[in-house]
Enzyme design. Structure first.
Site, mmCIF file in Angstrom:
data_model
loop_
_atom_site.group_PDB
_atom_site.id
_atom_site.type_symbol
_atom_site.label_atom_id
_atom_site.label_comp_id
_atom_site.label_asym_id
_atom_site.label_seq_id
_atom_site.Cartn_x
_atom_site.Cartn_y
_atom_site.Cartn_z
ATOM 1 N N TYR A 139 31.858 31.807 54.206
ATOM 2 C CA TYR A 139 32.021 32.194 55.616
ATOM 3 C C TYR A 139 30.806 31.662 56.365
ATOM 4 C CZ TYR A 139 31.724 35.009 59.835
ATOM 5 O OH TYR A 139 31.605 35.404 61.146
ATOM 6 N N ASP A 233 23.098 28.121 54.581
ATOM 7 C CA ASP A 233 23.367 29.208 55.517
ATOM 8 C C ASP A 233 22.785 30.494 54.919
ATOM 9 O OD1 ASP A 233 24.333 31.288 56.981
ATOM 10 O OD2 ASP A 233 26.403 30.585 57.070
ATOM 11 N N LYS A 262 20.759 37.219 61.220
ATOM 12 C CA LYS A 262 20.871 38.628 60.825
ATOM 13 C C LYS A 262 19.553 39.423 60.763
ATOM 14 C CE LYS A 262 25.470 39.083 59.773
ATOM 15 N NZ LYS A 262 26.154 37.914 59.211
HETATM 16 C C1 LIG Z 1 26.948 36.781 59.858
HETATM 17 C C2 LIG Z 1 27.000 35.419 59.321
HETATM 18 C C3 LIG Z 1 27.233 34.307 60.152
HETATM 19 C C4 LIG Z 1 27.500 34.437 61.629
HETATM 20 O O1 LIG Z 1 26.453 35.027 62.312
HETATM 21 P P1 LIG Z 1 26.740 35.715 63.736
HETATM 22 O O2 LIG Z 1 25.391 36.167 64.194
HETATM 23 O O3 LIG Z 1 27.692 36.826 63.499
HETATM 24 O O4 LIG Z 1 27.313 34.662 64.637
HETATM 25 C C5 LIG Z 1 27.238 33.058 59.573
HETATM 26 N N1 LIG Z 1 27.030 32.899 58.248
HETATM 27 C C6 LIG Z 1 26.805 33.936 57.424
HETATM 28 C C7 LIG Z 1 26.561 33.677 55.989
HETATM 29 C C8 LIG Z 1 26.796 35.230 57.927
HETATM 30 O O5 LIG Z 1 26.600 36.261 57.100
#
Ligand SMILES: *Cc1c(COP(=O)(O)O)cnc(C)c1O
Length: 428
Positions: A139, A233, A262
């Site tokens: 994701y 990511d 986050k």
């Molecule tokens: C939460 C998350 C996102 C997206 O971040 P947002 O601040 O919600 O746009 C992308 N990649 C990973 C792995 C995430 O946990």
């Protein structure tokens, strides 16, 4: 859900979702509800509140900053908080990762990484490198381009699938034979692949899938062999969630681009960062204005958010979070151990300060009933499909974590759900 509400809730069918819980106060590991109840937050607001809610050091930094400068645009302007933050982030990362572009959300941080990678290859003359690969079950965000890098079958964006630019989904190999097959596949496709985007070690949104650092290491080695940029990511995993400051450290690799968000501000204000390798940055240096990276969201580098992030980094410097996460991992491992032999639990996954319990064939109604039972026992949890997980504050007190684990284990090893469970709302 109350049809009169003006709030369009995330990921929720507004006609059927139970009403959300109204939180009026947060403190440490607790949510305080309007009706006077207090819940231990097992998720720490999508694992952002890594130091617990209302940490005085972060709040003080924001208050102090707000006395002098809350926000200036980064268009042609900088301020001490952004300078300090970018310098500190690059110091936390391997040396070549030296250039930070800020934004306000994780999805946008990934979008920026993709733009960097696409334009990088154009500017170094490899103009066919325009596609991206991602891992099965990954994701990477909810924006249009990042949705194309989320698992098309198991992910949540099926509705949009036909509208997304086609990318390449890779299944992470587990055997020598599978590694050979991936190698052969990359040998055929690398000329069109700009980069691979990966969730390192924990794939969060799919329901907390976990894989080994050795697999990440081998994947990165293959990508480097075929000149495929590795975009890490770390939005979920960054800042000690998996035990090390960044998950990729456990694989001893140097990514080409890292995305953070986050936990970056300790869960207080929105902020994200995309950090690029020197070689990528260098490819944008040119006398031609059109070689610049055309990205600049309005609130990037917001001074209050940067102050919060700097304060959060202070806390990481002042406390031994690696040791704390080790303690949490040990407590989760011991606490969940009895569930491994429970025949209606298919899997128990623990990595750092994340513990997940996957139930066999649990209907949404069953998951909701469990969720309401947790709430009645003073715990806030929110499942993903048939997985209940906890990603608590990294400094959660041992006794609160013990309580959280105890309630999870007790509830999830009950086969028969008591019909007396309160129908009071849980959030969508
Ligand atoms: C939460 C998350 C996102 C997206 O971040 P947002 O601040 O919600 O746009 C992308 N990649 C990973 C792995 C995430 O946990």
């Amino acid at each position: 859900m109350n049809k009169q509400t003006n709030i369009w809730m995330p990921y929720a069918q507004m006609q059927t979702a139970p009403p959300p819980l109204e939180v009026v106060k947060t403190q440490g590991a607790y949510l305080y509800l309007k009706d006077g109840t207090r819940l231990i937050d097992g998720i720490a607001s999508w694992w952002t509140a890594c130091h617990g809610y209302q940490h005085p050091h972060i709040l003080e930094a924001i208050n102090t900053q707000s006395q002098t400068l809350s926000h200036v645009m980064l268009g042609g302007l900088i301020h001490p908080q952004v300078t300090r933050l970018c310098e500190r982030l690059t110091q936390l990362l391997p040396e070549p990762l030296a250039h930070v572009m800020l934004s306000e959300s994780g999805s946008v941080a990934v979008e920026i990484a993709l733009k960097m990678a696409l334009q990088y290859w154009q500017q170094v003359g490899k103009t066919k490198k325009r596609q991206f690969a991602f891992l099965k079950n990954d994701y990477h965000g909810d924006t249009l381009y990042t949705m194309g890098l989320c698992d098309p079958e198991n992910g949540m964006h099926r509705f949009f699938q036909s509208q997304l630019p086609p990318q390449q989904r890779i299944t992470l190999p587990a055997t020598e034979k599978e590694w050979d097959a991936l190698n052969d596949w990359l040998a055929m496709h690398h000329e069109t692949l700009a980069g691979i985007v990966v969730e390192p070690l924990i794939q969060g949104a799919i329901g907390m899938a976990v894989y080994a650092p050795a697999q990440l290491k081998q994947l990165c080695a293959l990508c480097h062999r075929y000149s495929i940029l590795v975009i890490m990511d770390e939005i979920f995993t960054g800042f000690y969630r998996t035990g090390s400051c960044f998950a990729f450290e456990q694989a001893q690799v140097i990514p080409d681009i890292v995305c953070l968000s986050k936990a970056l501000t300790g869960g207080v204000l929105p902020l994200a960062a995309t950090i690029a390798h020197q070689k990528i940055y260098d490819a944008f240096l040119s006398p031609h204005p059109e070689h610049a990276l055309m990205h600049g969201t309005t609130f990037m580098g917001n001074a209050l958010a940067c102050a919060a992030a700097n304060a959060s980094l202070d806390l990481f410097e002042q406390n031994d979070y690696a040791a704390q996460v080790q303690r949490i991992e040990k407590q989760l491992t011991q606490g969940f151990s009895s569930l491994k032999h429970d025949d209606h639990i298919t899997d128990v996954r623990i990595k750092g300060a994340m513990g997940a319990i996957e139930l066999k064939k649990a209907s949404p109604q069953t998951m909701l009933a469990h969720q309401q039972a947790f709430q009645a026992a003073g715990i806030f949890l929110r499942p993903i499909n048939n997985v209940f997980y906890t990603t608590p504050a990294l400094n959660i007190q041992d006794d609160l974590l013990e309580r959280l684990i105890h309630v999870m284990v007790k509830q999830l090893s009950t086969h028969i759900l008591t019909p007396s469970i309160s129908q009071k709302g849980v959030p969508a």
